[in-house]
Motif scaffolding. Structure first.
Motif, mmCIF file in Angstrom:
data_model
loop_
_atom_site.group_PDB
_atom_site.id
_atom_site.type_symbol
_atom_site.label_atom_id
_atom_site.label_comp_id
_atom_site.label_asym_id
_atom_site.label_seq_id
_atom_site.Cartn_x
_atom_site.Cartn_y
_atom_site.Cartn_z
ATOM 1 N N GLN A 1 45.288 66.259 18.732
ATOM 2 C CA GLN A 1 44.937 67.586 19.181
ATOM 3 C C GLN A 1 45.936 68.817 18.858
ATOM 4 O OE1 GLN A 1 44.726 66.944 23.405
ATOM 5 N NE2 GLN A 1 42.551 66.914 23.341
ATOM 6 N N SER B 1 45.511 65.360 27.698
ATOM 7 C CA SER B 1 44.627 65.638 26.493
ATOM 8 C C SER B 1 43.425 66.611 27.176
ATOM 9 C CB SER B 1 44.210 64.684 25.609
ATOM 10 O OG SER B 1 43.171 63.704 26.076
ATOM 11 N N TRP C 1 46.822 73.675 27.543
ATOM 12 C CA TRP C 1 46.656 72.209 26.994
ATOM 13 C C TRP C 1 47.520 71.244 27.796
ATOM 14 C CZ3 TRP C 1 49.555 70.806 22.399
ATOM 15 C CH2 TRP C 1 49.175 69.273 21.678
ATOM 16 N N THR D 1 46.021 60.589 21.734
ATOM 17 C CA THR D 1 44.834 61.801 21.581
ATOM 18 C C THR D 1 45.473 63.015 21.652
ATOM 19 O OG1 THR D 1 43.365 60.197 22.660
ATOM 20 C CG2 THR D 1 42.877 62.785 22.804
ATOM 21 N N CYS D 2 46.598 63.403 22.291
ATOM 22 C CA CYS D 2 47.464 64.599 22.420
ATOM 23 C C CYS D 2 47.742 64.915 21.016
ATOM 24 C CB CYS D 2 48.252 64.420 23.467
ATOM 25 S SG CYS D 2 47.720 64.400 25.104
ATOM 26 N N TRP E 1 49.100 68.024 28.325
ATOM 27 C CA TRP E 1 49.446 66.563 27.452
ATOM 28 C C TRP E 1 50.347 65.837 27.850
ATOM 29 C CZ3 TRP E 1 54.186 66.665 25.217
ATOM 30 C CH2 TRP E 1 55.037 67.877 24.899
ATOM 31 N N CYS F 1 50.842 59.983 24.363
ATOM 32 C CA CYS F 1 49.194 60.288 23.995
ATOM 33 C C CYS F 1 48.913 60.521 22.692
ATOM 34 C CB CYS F 1 48.916 61.081 25.135
ATOM 35 S SG CYS F 1 47.071 61.386 24.824
#
Length: 196
Positions: A103, A164, A91, A99-100, A93, A97
């Motif tokens: 997740q 991400s 993953w 978006t990260c 990242w 971020c």
């Protein structure tokens, strides 16, 4: 000569990455029609003095994709060859971020649910190690390893150009998925399909 060409391209990619945080769904799978060829199945050559292939967990043959070393955000040495023989989620990242961050919970749940059957490894980049450690602490994702890739060596190895981003390898080290999974949606199903 190649370094002179790659450096401007890498800088341009970094600038594009900074302006968007995992835009698009990036749902290209290695088996999808029309998907770009898998980047991670033949990662870029490792630096001079590359590591011997050796054997991974339980004597598994180490594929080239997992033939690298790194350091975790906690400063511990990390040998990717220990991941060989099991499906692996990488993953990618960045600490800043959103978006990260979105997740993180789904990724941590997959790591917990698949413990012993699959590997989950975060690969942090595009910032300093202190910010990476804060991200792990703030998101509660400390149950699985996170690599501090400040210099972007692992990102370059897998040709990652945006944060991400997930790369999923099967137990042989072959890339079976690469792309963005908003909120981590679909990650559990993709990993479960590999672990049975």
């Amino acid at each position: 000569m190649r370094a002179r060409i790659l450096l401007p391209a890498a800088l341009a990619a970094a600038l594009v990455t900074l302006t968007a945080c995992g835009s698009g769904d990036g749902s290209a799978s290695a088996g999808d029609a029309g998907a770009s060829p898998s980047k991670a199945s033949s990662p870029a050559q490792s630096p001079a003095g590359s590591h011997d292939s050796g054997s991974g967990s339980q004597g598994a043959k180490v594929p080239e994709a997992l033939n690298f070393s790194a350091t975790t955000v906690d400063g511990k040495p990390f040998e990717a060859k220990t991941l060989a023989g099991k499906p692996t989620v990488l993953w990618f990242w960045a600490p800043w971020c959103p978006t990260c961050k979105g997740q993180a919970a789904a990724t941590a749940k997959v790591a917990a649910d698949q413990q012993g059957k699959a590997n989950v490894v975060g690969v942090a980049g595009l910032d300093k190690n202190a910010a990476m450690r804060d991200f792990v602490s703030d998101t509660g994702t400390g149950s699985f390893p996170h690599l501090s890739d400040e210099k972007g060596e692992v990102w370059k190895r897998f040709e990652i150009t945006q944060q991400s981003f997930y790369v999923i390898l099967d137990h042989t080290g072959r890339t079976v998925y690469e792309g963005v999974l908003p909120g981590g949606k679909g990650l559990a199903e993709k990993v479960s399909a590999l672990t049975g």
